[in-house]
Design a protein around this motif. Structure first.
Motif, PDB file in Angstrom:
ATOM      1  N   CYS A 124       1.983 -27.101 -17.221  1.00 25.54           N
ATOM      2  CA  CYS A 124       1.103 -26.345 -16.148  1.00 25.54           C
ATOM      3  C   CYS A 124       1.659 -26.641 -14.646  1.00 25.54           C
ATOM      4  O   CYS A 124       2.272 -27.574 -14.263  1.00 25.54           O
ATOM      5  CB  CYS A 124      -0.207 -27.428 -16.356  1.00 25.54           C
ATOM      6  N   ASN A 147      -6.507 -25.809 -15.768  1.00 25.28           N
ATOM      7  CA  ASN A 147      -5.951 -24.544 -15.125  1.00 25.28           C
ATOM      8  C   ASN A 147      -5.641 -23.733 -16.581  1.00 25.28           C
ATOM      9  O   ASN A 147      -5.157 -23.846 -17.337  1.00 25.28           O
ATOM     10  CB  ASN A 147      -4.843 -25.219 -14.445  1.00 25.28           C
ATOM     11  N   TYR A 148      -5.864 -22.348 -16.224  1.00 26.23           N
ATOM     12  CA  TYR A 148      -5.806 -21.394 -17.288  1.00 26.23           C
ATOM     13  C   TYR A 148      -4.829 -20.196 -16.599  1.00 26.23           C
ATOM     14  O   TYR A 148      -5.037 -19.351 -17.215  1.00 26.23           O
ATOM     15  CB  TYR A 148      -6.913 -20.838 -17.895  1.00 26.23           C
ATOM     16  N   THR A 149      -4.398 -20.085 -15.097  1.00 29.35           N
ATOM     17  CA  THR A 149      -3.726 -19.306 -14.689  1.00 29.35           C
ATOM     18  C   THR A 149      -2.193 -19.374 -14.335  1.00 29.35           C
ATOM     19  O   THR A 149      -1.499 -18.633 -14.665  1.00 29.35           O
ATOM     20  CB  THR A 149      -4.489 -18.822 -13.255  1.00 29.35           C
ATOM     21  N   MET A 186      -8.808 -15.618 -20.929  1.00 30.75           N
ATOM     22  CA  MET A 186      -8.213 -16.750 -21.079  1.00 30.75           C
ATOM     23  C   MET A 186      -7.282 -16.975 -22.133  1.00 30.75           C
ATOM     24  O   MET A 186      -7.647 -16.942 -23.306  1.00 30.75           O
ATOM     25  CB  MET A 186      -8.907 -18.028 -20.995  1.00 30.75           C
ATOM     26  N   PRO A 215      -6.915 -21.765 -25.902  1.00 30.08           N
ATOM     27  CA  PRO A 215      -8.588 -22.381 -25.666  1.00 30.08           C
ATOM     28  C   PRO A 215      -8.841 -22.567 -27.327  1.00 30.08           C
ATOM     29  O   PRO A 215      -8.663 -22.083 -27.958  1.00 30.08           O
ATOM     30  CB  PRO A 215      -8.930 -20.960 -25.075  1.00 30.08           C
ATOM     31  N   ILE A 262      -4.482 -22.679 -21.601  1.00 30.27           N
ATOM     32  CA  ILE A 262      -5.307 -23.676 -20.915  1.00 30.27           C
ATOM     33  C   ILE A 262      -4.432 -25.086 -20.719  1.00 30.27           C
ATOM     34  O   ILE A 262      -4.029 -25.666 -21.834  1.00 30.27           O
ATOM     35  CB  ILE A 262      -6.713 -23.798 -21.350  1.00 30.27           C
ATOM     36  N   CYS A 263      -4.590 -25.669 -19.590  1.00 27.93           N
ATOM     37  CA  CYS A 263      -4.170 -26.970 -19.545  1.00 27.93           C
ATOM     38  C   CYS A 263      -5.100 -28.113 -19.922  1.00 27.93           C
ATOM     39  O   CYS A 263      -6.191 -28.018 -19.365  1.00 27.93           O
ATOM     40  CB  CYS A 263      -3.605 -27.156 -18.026  1.00 27.93           C
TER      41      CYS A 263
END
Lengths: 90, 135
Positions: free
Chosen positions: B83, B10-12, B1, B94, B4-5
């Motif tokens: 995001c 969401n981390y993708t 990761m 993160p 991150i939002c």
């Protein structure tokens, strides 16, 4: 339309222009970035008509940004012709 | 990761604005727009991918430097990446040490004034500070 490079004389062949795009991408588990979608944020036509292109366009051959753009090359020749006729009339 | 939002976690999937270099050729009065090629190498694609990687790596390495304070929403926002799921700009690395709110220098000095006076009293007692002493 005509595009001329004032540095190397390149005419109409190979000029670079950056256009902003919104990119949707994915970050994989291994850290690789995968591009999913591109949405253009600028249009070439608007850039040309707004005269913004002159500040951003560059010649591909020599890299110079001293580029001259003529939107309607026939407009100049027709005005020159009418001026000549007027002088001849005088 | 890597990112991150902070709104939807969401981390993708993310979005970013990147410059795409295009080549223009004028032929017969019409404009042809295509990818710029250098011999057999697609210059446009390569620079685009590198620019996107640079943005992502910069956000990851710079940590809170990529964030800017939005006084209207009273949150920190990422200047470069958004995001894709919820559209939020609260994208960070993160475990980012994000302060809950922005405090101006003036407010912070006023808040800590008592604590500073206690330190001064410990050092100088109840004496006033000496600004100038004759030689």
């Amino acid at each position: 339309m005509e595009i001329n490079c004032q540095s190397c004389g390149n005419q109409n062949n190979g000029f670079l222009l950056p256009l902003w795009s919104k990119t949707t991408f994915k970050i994989n588990h291994d850290g690789d970035i995968k591009i999913l979608h591109l949405t253009p944020l600028e249009s070439l036509e608007e850039k040309i008509t707004d005269n913004k292109i002159k500040r951003e366009i560059s010649c591909k051959e020599c890299g110079s940004d001293d580029v001259d753009i003529t939107l309607n090359e026939f407009e100049e020749s027709s005005s020159k012709g009418s001026e000549r006729q007027a002088l001849e009339g005088l | 990761m890597k990112l991150i939002c902070n709104s939807c976690f969401n981390y993708t999937f993310f979005e970013a604005d990147v410059e795409h270099l295009r080549e223009i050729i004028v032929e017969g009065g019409s404009i042809i727009v295509s990818d710029a090629h250098c011999e057999d190498w697609n210059f446009s694609d390569t620079t685009f991918r590198h620019s996107l990687e640079d943005i992502v790596n910069y956000v990851i390495k710079s940590d809170t430097d990529a964030l800017t304070w939005n006084s209207a929403k009273k949150t920190y926002e990422n200047k470069y990446i958004v995001c894709s799921g919820c559209g939020s700009s609260q994208v960070t690395i993160p475990y980012c040490k994000l302060p809950y709110s922005y405090q101006s220098l003036e407010d912070e000095l006023r808040e800590n004034q008592n604590e500073y006076q206690q330190i001064r009293r410990k050092r100088n007692g109840n004496k006033l500070p000496v600004l100038w002493k004759p030689k």
